[in-house]
Design a protein around this motif. Structure first.
Motif, mmCIF file in Angstrom:
data_model
loop_
_atom_site.group_PDB
_atom_site.id
_atom_site.type_symbol
_atom_site.label_atom_id
_atom_site.label_comp_id
_atom_site.label_asym_id
_atom_site.label_seq_id
_atom_site.Cartn_x
_atom_site.Cartn_y
_atom_site.Cartn_z
ATOM 1 N N ALA A 124 49.133 34.181 45.787
ATOM 2 C CA ALA A 124 50.251 34.828 44.855
ATOM 3 C C ALA A 124 49.768 34.743 43.139
ATOM 4 C CB ALA A 124 51.456 33.919 44.964
ATOM 5 N N GLU A 125 50.006 35.641 42.913
ATOM 6 C CA GLU A 125 49.509 36.066 41.430
ATOM 7 C C GLU A 125 50.578 35.737 40.228
ATOM 8 O OE1 GLU A 125 46.278 39.383 40.791
ATOM 9 O OE2 GLU A 125 48.035 40.082 40.755
ATOM 10 N N GLY A 126 50.512 35.288 38.913
ATOM 11 C CA GLY A 126 51.406 35.205 37.959
ATOM 12 C C GLY A 126 52.467 34.137 38.422
ATOM 13 N N LEU A 178 41.529 42.249 47.946
ATOM 14 C CA LEU A 178 42.499 43.346 47.402
ATOM 15 C C LEU A 178 43.425 42.687 46.520
ATOM 16 C CD1 LEU A 178 43.133 46.191 48.245
ATOM 17 C CD2 LEU A 178 44.415 45.637 49.923
ATOM 18 N N ASP A 179 43.311 43.380 45.232
ATOM 19 C CA ASP A 179 43.843 43.050 44.010
ATOM 20 C C ASP A 179 45.173 43.739 43.827
ATOM 21 O OD1 ASP A 179 44.636 41.553 41.818
ATOM 22 O OD2 ASP A 179 43.029 42.117 40.749
ATOM 23 N N ASP A 180 46.499 43.032 43.346
ATOM 24 C CA ASP A 180 47.417 43.839 42.768
ATOM 25 C C ASP A 180 48.347 44.282 43.978
ATOM 26 O OD1 ASP A 180 46.683 43.266 40.306
ATOM 27 O OD2 ASP A 180 46.305 45.147 39.826
ATOM 28 N N PHE A 181 48.157 43.542 45.144
ATOM 29 C CA PHE A 181 48.681 44.055 46.538
ATOM 30 C C PHE A 181 50.083 44.344 46.443
ATOM 31 C CE2 PHE A 181 50.562 43.858 50.549
ATOM 32 C CZ PHE A 181 49.703 44.704 51.411
#
Ligand code: C2E
Ligand code: CA
Ligand code: CA
Ligand code: CA
Length: 285
Positions: free
Chosen positions: A241-243, A178-181
Motif C-alpha cells: 500500500a503506497e502513500g 506493478l506500480d500505481d495499481f
C-alpha cells in the motif's frame, strides 16, 4: 530564472514563464543536468506491517536545478520521456541506485532489496535487459535483490520489445512490481500479461480509506483493497500500500489484510547519508 509558487517558474526579469516556455527551459537544462551532477537519488523504505520493518528501498530521482531549485520528478520525467532523455536518465538512476544498494548491503542490510522505477519507454529499448545485466554485474548486487517498478501509465499490450525486455530481466532473476495499481489501463488483466511479483496499490485509494470521504467511495476503496488482498494471496503476489500517512490508514489496511506499506508514516524518501541510521532504527524498534 526563479521559481515562484507551486508550479510557477519566473525569470529574474519578473516574467512568469508559461507552460511552453517552462517546458523548453527545463528540456534544455535537463540535457545537461546529468553531466553537471544536478540529479540525485533519495530512498524510501517499503515496510512490513504492522511491525514496520524495512524490506526494500525505492529509489526516487530528484533534480536540483541551479535556478529553479528542486524540480519534482512528476515534472521532469515526462519531459525526459518526450525528448528521448529517459534512456540515459534511467540508466544513470539504475547505476547510482545499485551503487548505493552495494553500500547498504556491505553495511549489514543485505536483506533490504532495491526498487527502481522504470519508464515504459525504457522497456521499449532493444537492449534494456542487457543494460540491466551489465549494471548488476558492475555493482555486484545480486539480481534477486533488485525490483523494477513498472507503471501501467501507457498501454503496453502487444509491444513485442516490451515483452522481450520483461522476459530478459526475469531471466536475470530480477523482480517486477506493478506500480500505481488501479489508476491505469485494464488493471486486473495486466496481472496476466506481466510476470509481476509485487503490486503497489496507488495512494489515491489509501487516501480515501479514512477521513472526510463519501461513504460509498470509502466502501468502494475498502472492497477494492480487500479484493486485491484476495487476488494477491491467490496469485502469490506481495501487495504494497503506497502513500500511508496516518495510523488510521495503517489500521484500516492491516484490518483488510495488507502486509506491506510505504509512506510518510514509516519514513519519507531519505538521502543516502541518512539511510543507515534510519535502517538501524527501523530494524531495532
Ligand atoms: P511513484 O513511483 O508512485 O513514487 C511515489 C511517490 O509518492 C514519490 O513521489 C514519493 O515521494 C511520494 N510519497 C511517498 N510516500 C508518500 C506519502 O505518504 N504521502 C504522499 N503524499 N506522497 C508520498 P516523487 O518522489 O515526487 O516521485 C513522483 C513520481 O515520479 C514517482 O511516483 C515515479 O512515477 C516518478 N519517478 C521518481 N523517480 C523516478 C525514476 O528514477 N525513474 C522514473 N522513470 N520515474 C521516477
Ligand atoms: Ca514507484
Ligand atoms: Ca506508485
Ligand atoms: Ca505515482
Amino acid at each position: 530564472v526563479k521559481r515562484s509558487g507551486k508550479n510557477g517558474f519566473r525569470l529574474y526579469s519578473g516574467h512568469l514563464l508559461d507552460q511552453d516556455e517552462r517546458r523548453q527551459v527545463l528540456e534544455r537544462d535537463l540535457r545537461h543536468a546529468l553531466e553537471r551532477g544536478e540529479l540525485f537519488l533519495e530512498f524510501q523504505p517499503i515496510c512490513t506491517v504492522p511491525d514496520g520493518r524495512p524490506v526494500c528501498l525505492e529509489a526516487l530521482v530528484r533534480w536540483r536545478h541551479p535556478e529553479f531549485g528542486l524540480v519534482r520528478p512528476d515534472v521532469f520525467i515526462p519531459i525526459a520521456e518526450e525528448c528521448g532523455l529517459i534512456t540515459s536518465l534511467g540508466e544513470w538512476v539504475l547505476e547510482d541506485a545499485l551503487r548505493a544498494a552495494g553500500r547498504w548491503r556491505a553495511a549489514g542490510f543485505g536483506e533490504v532489496r532495491l526498487a527502481v522505477n522504470v519508464s515504459p519507454l525504457q522497456l521499449m529499448q532493444p537492449h534494456f535487459a542487457e543494460m540491466v545485466g551489465r549494471e548488476l554485474g558492475r555493482s555486484g548486487v545480486p539480481a534477486a535483490a533488485l525490483e523494477l517498478e513498472v507503471t501501467e501509465g501507457i498501454d503496453l499490450r502487444g509491444r513485442l520489445q516490451v515483452s522481450h525486455s520483461v522476459d530478459g530481466v526475469r531471466a536475470l532473476g530480477v523482480g517486477l512490481s506493478l506500480d500505481d495499481f488501479g489508476t491505469g489501463f485494464a488493471s486486473l488483466s495486466r496481472l496476466n500479461d506481466l510476470p509481476v511479483g509485487v503490486v503497489k496499490i496507488d495512494r489515491v485509494f489509501v487516501m480515501d480509506l479514512t477521513g472526510d470521504v463519501e461513504r460509498t467511495r470509502r466502501r468502494y476503496v475498502r472492497t477494492l483493497i480487500a479484493a486485491m488482498v484476495a487476488v494477491a494471496g491467490t496469485l502469490g503476489l506481495d501487495l504494497v500500500a503506497e502513500g500511508v500517512e496516518t495510523p488510521e490508514q495503517a489500521r484500516e489496511l492491516i484490518a483488510l489484510g495488507c502486509t506491506r506499506a510505504q509512506g510518510f508514516l514509516y519514513a519519507p524518501p531519505l538521502p543516502e547519508a541518512e539511510l543507515l541510521t534510519a535502517l538501524t532504527r527501523m530494524t531495532q524498534s
